[in-house]
Design an enzyme around this catalytic site. Structure first.
Site, short mmCIF file in Angstrom:
data_model
loop_
_atom_site.label_atom_id
_atom_site.label_comp_id
_atom_site.label_asym_id
_atom_site.label_seq_id
_atom_site.Cartn_x
_atom_site.Cartn_y
_atom_site.Cartn_z
N SER A 157 50.68 42.08 49.04
CA SER A 157 50.17 43.08 48.11
C SER A 157 50.30 42.48 46.73
O SER A 157 50.72 41.33 46.58
CB SER A 157 51.00 44.37 48.18
OG SER A 157 52.27 44.13 47.60
N GLU A 209 42.30 42.03 40.67
CA GLU A 209 42.32 41.62 39.27
C GLU A 209 42.67 42.78 38.36
O GLU A 209 43.39 42.63 37.38
CB GLU A 209 40.96 41.03 38.86
CG GLU A 209 40.69 39.64 39.43
CD GLU A 209 41.82 38.67 39.14
OE1 GLU A 209 42.30 38.64 37.98
OE2 GLU A 209 42.25 37.96 40.06
N SER A 259 52.78 55.58 54.20
CA SER A 259 53.52 54.34 54.02
C SER A 259 54.49 53.95 55.11
O SER A 259 54.57 52.77 55.45
CB SER A 259 54.27 54.37 52.69
OG SER A 259 53.39 54.60 51.63
#
Lengths: 367, 483
Positions: free
Chosen positions: B374, B158, B244
């Site tokens: 994501s 959120e 990553s």
């Protein structure tokens, strides 16, 4: 630009007159000689003996004694736990070595040639070079990637590229380029002891060349500082920077130039990252002319960086435009005659130096 | 401890020992007995991926959840011996003895039956067999952390949606994989994550404030604001910084394990990868190498059905990921990733194998990525809402585990309410996020440190120049960067 007073820079060390120690075989019986191959082998041996965490890995480094015999005898001496023959996976073993380095071991990874390091380049750049920064100092990577770099003889495009400029553009890496046996010993020892990742670019054609070495060089504690260039030949008229095999070419060129009354100063860069800008600039401020020599492709090469650095810091001292001598802007051809045309020769450096000294028409004016 | 490197003659000897078998053995697969080989033949090709197990018959009982599943899978292909060539002895190729056959037959690309998925609890959270490995204290901590993880994911997601942080990935649907793995390991085991394993950090004591600091990249971030959100790393918690590029951690894990092996530590490495990541070259290199080096690594493949928008059918055509382990000589298992107890017991057993036998192990957890890949993804664009809802409600790992914990009398509705409110409010998530948001960003010095061990002269110079410039033109620079 006349009127710039030539001045002594950097004290006595620059003015020590020494004969070129490169390809001339010394005839003195008291001087010891060592091939670059033996220099690397002895450096590896001594560092492995001094620190149990150092270990060697790569294709053919163990049983085969090394693809170029650099690791000869090490498997017998240290056993298979410290000299690892790897399967054919550059990405795999580079990754493994980085992982081992994360946990405190000190791997020395051999690439059969740096052309094959392309298959592992993600691990070299994204894992090794950047990890200390990305982890905020929690993960250091005391690793050395070594192997032959640049052109050999008759091996074609995929075995002949010089990767100095590629690796040197990446922050987090250190990039070293030894020339002589002294360089090979001192820089490899420094690289293994350094806590940062080091790319150590050797040259296949130099492995068999013999150089004289002093007792100091032969001592097991010998070490050269990373980031310091060496003035191989002191001169007054033009500065020639070179690294690896080109140092030999530059020294030969200097001998030829001497006959024509041009006294060239030859700088052996030794370290591409960090680049010894102060030595280069000090030399240019003395001679006012600069030729950069390298084997690799010209665009975005080492010479381009040196030229930019000199223009930034010593523009007022330049009496002639900086010239870059580099390999031809083509993938390396195989045929012997074409190959010779694609790699810088001694004569190219001589002609460039003469142009810089206005003995012949400069390239810029000839357009 | 098995030493790992061998000369070629020793390799041949060892591998041939690998492949010989005692004549008097019969193999039981399920309830049927197969004559394992023709007694007239002096030796037969027998896959024995775990040389230290002595009792052959016990290996292949299908109801055992240990690595026997891989063995039985292989054996069902070799059980018919009508293609054994009786007249010729086994030939000694480099790599071991091989018997001949005159029957031209390809091993099928997929076996008729898929590898079964190990579970402990049924869909209602009830035990299917006896299970004693998890006691009350552990169960309560596991459950609390799973709830905390779920709530944490919601809040940070959120926060990204509100523009307060730039990026976030949730672990919705895989809370059990995260927490149960962490619970089954020791704190000395080194975790090499992909990027959906922050529950492990939570278990090991990384605070909500530390998570928030990293996501906001403020001056208190352990990572000094160097990385984008969710790229946590903490050497204190043996959690290697998230990197990553996919699957690079797999060969690195073999390297870390090699270092542990040289130190003779009672610890292993646990490397995580997703179903998509198994397509990377590093997956092959990592598993192959770990097997050759006999490195104590547990490779955990979180098969959650999706690699961003790529479903399994477009990722590989094998029977999941567990079957690939055998190709590398690695014992493997397929586990229900939504069953917290199954994950716990599988990882626990895998750890024992990895540490005591000094070898790699592959664990594939089957679950479903309930959330989007994501915050940069909207998964409703490539999959149906019904499918997501079904997994979210019917197969939620947290609910299933809660039922089991409550059935044991170890948890109640009151404790549930207390837990949820304490996580959300006091000294917890809301506060952590507010505090992290309000804190200053890292100072200018941290731009230049840690590139190398010691700052090189050019960076020292650049920092000096930057400070001078900032001092000279303060209006051109953000005010929240302290000098």
């Amino acid at each position: 630009m006349l009127g710039v007073v030539r001045k002594k820079m950097l004290g006595q060390s620059l003015l020590k007159i020494r004969p070129a120690v490169s390809v001339l075989r010394s005839y003195s019986s008291s001087a010891k000689h060592m091939t670059v191959r033996d220099a690397l082998n002895s450096a590896l041996d001594e560092e492995m003996s001094a620190d149990q965490k150092v270990f060697l890995m790569g294709e053919e480094v163990g049983e085969y004694q090394g693809a170029y015999k650099i690791s000869k005898g090490l498997l017998e001496k240290y056993g298979p736990e410290r000299v690892l023959d790897t399967p054919i996976t550059e990405a795999g073993f580079a990754g493994i070595a980085v992982g081992a380095a994360y946990h405190g071991l000190k791997p020395v990874v051999e690439f059969m040639t740096f052309n094959f390091s392309m298959q592992a380049i993600d691990h070299i750049i994204n894992s090794a070079a950047k990890s200390n920064y990305m982890s905020a100092g929690q993960m250091s990577v005391p690793i050395v990637f070594r192997g032959p770099n640049g052109a050999a003889a008759g091996v074609g495009a995929q075995h002949s590229q010089c990767y100095a400029a590629w690796y040197a553009s990446c922050p987090g890496l250190k990039v070293l380029t030894p020339y002589s046996s002294e360089d090979a010993r001192g820089l490899l020892k420094a690289a293994i002891r350094d806590p940062d990742p080091v790319v150590f670019l050797e040259n296949e054609l130099l492995y068999g060349e013999s150089f004289s070495v002093s007792d100091e060089v032969l001592d097991s504690s010998f070490c050269l500082p990373i980031g310091k260039a060496k003035i191989e030949r002191v001169g007054r008229d033009v500065t020639i920077t070179a690294f690896s095999k080109m140092v030999g070419h530059a020294l030969k060129a200097a001998e030829i130039l001497e006959k024509d009354g041009i006294d060239a100063e030859v700088i052996n860069l030794r370290s591409i990252r960090p680049l010894d800008r102060s030595t280069i600039n000090a030399s240019v401020r003395k001679t006012n002319r600069l030729i950069t020599a390298e084997e690799g492709f010209p665009q975005h090469g080492v010479g381009a960086e040196i030229c930019a650095s000199v223009v930034e810091e010593s523009f007022a001292y330049l009496d002639a435009p900086v010239e870059r001598i580099a390999g031809a802007d083509v993938p390396m051809p195989y045929a012997a005659n074409l190959e010779r045309l694609a790699v810088p020769q001694v004569e190219d450096i001589v002609r460039a130096a003469k142009r810089a000294c206005y003995r012949s028409v400069p390239l810029a004016a000839a357009a | 401890m098995a030493s790992w490197g061998r000369r070629s003659s020793a390799v041949a000897r060892r591998v041939s020992a690998f492949f010989t078998v005692d004549k008097a053995v019969q193999i039981r697969i399920g309830m049927r007995r197969y004559p394992f080989f023709n007694p007239a033949v002096s030796s037969a090709l027998v896959p024995r991926p775990w040389p230290c197990v002595i009792n052959m018959t016990s290996l292949f009982l299908v109801d055992r959840f240990t690595s026997s599943i891989a063995g039985s899978q292989a054996d069902s292909r070799r059980a018919d011996d009508d293609d054994n060539d009786n007249n010729y002895p086994a030939i000694d190729f480099p790599g071991g003895k091989v018997t001949y056959t005159t029957k031209l037959r390809f091993i099928s690309g997929s076996s008729g039956k898929r590898i079964p998925c190990y579970r402990v609890l049924d869909d209602n959270g009830e035990l299917l067999n006896n299970f004693n490995e998890v006691k009350k204290e552990l169960a309560v901590k596991m459950y609390s952390d799973m709830v905390t993880l779920q709530i944490m994911d919601t809040f940070f997601y959120e926060a990204q949606r509100q523009g307060r942080i730039s990026f976030y990935t949730t672990s919705s649907g895989e809370e059990a994989v995260n927490i149960s793995s962490a619970a089954a390991l020791s704190k000395d085991d080194i975790i090499m994550p992909q990027y959906r394993e922050h529950g492990i950090l939570l278990w090991r004591g990384f605070t909500l404030q530390e998570f928030a600091n990293q996501c906001f990249g403020n001056k208190d971030d352990v990572g000094k604001g160097r990385q984008m959100p969710i790229h946590y790393g903490s050497s204190k918690h043996n959690f290697v910084t998230v990197s990553s590029p996919i699957a690079t951690q797999l060969p690195q894990a073999a390297g870390v394990a090699y270092s542990l092996k040289m130190d003779k530590k009672d610890a292993c490495v646990v490397a995580f990868i997703g179903d998509g990541g198994t397509s990377e070259g590093d997956f092959h290199a990592g598993l192959n190498f770990a097997a050759v080096m006999e490195a104590p690594v547990i490779f955990v493949c979180r098969n959650n059905g999706w690699a961003i928008s790529t479903p399994i059918s477009e990722q590989f055509r094998s029977d999941g990921v567990a079957v690939k382990g055998q190709a590398y000589g690695i014992p493997s298992i397929c586990v229900n990733g939504t069953d917290a107890l199954a994950v716990y017991s599988a990882i626990h057993a895998a750890r024992n194998m990895a540490v005591n036998e000094q070898r790699p192990v592959l664990v594939e957890t089957l679950a479903y990525r309930v959330g989007h890949h994501s915050t940069s993804d909207d998964s409703t664009k490539y999959r149906s809402l019904d499918e997501i809802e079904q997994w979210k409600t019917d197969r939620d790992p947290v609910n299933r585990f809660r039922k089991w914990v409550e059935l044991n009398g170890w948890w109640s509705e009151r404790e549930e309410t207390e837990l949820r409110s304490s996580v959300k409010k006091q000294a917890s998530l809301m506060k952590a996020i507010q505090v992290a948001e309000g804190r200053k960003k890292p100072p200018l010095t941290e731009l230049f440190t840690d590139v190398y061990h010691l700052p090189p002269s050019n960076l020292v110079e650049q920092e000096k120049q930057l400070r001078e410039t900032v001092n000279k033109y303060p209006m051109d620079f953000p005010s929240d960067v302290s000098l």
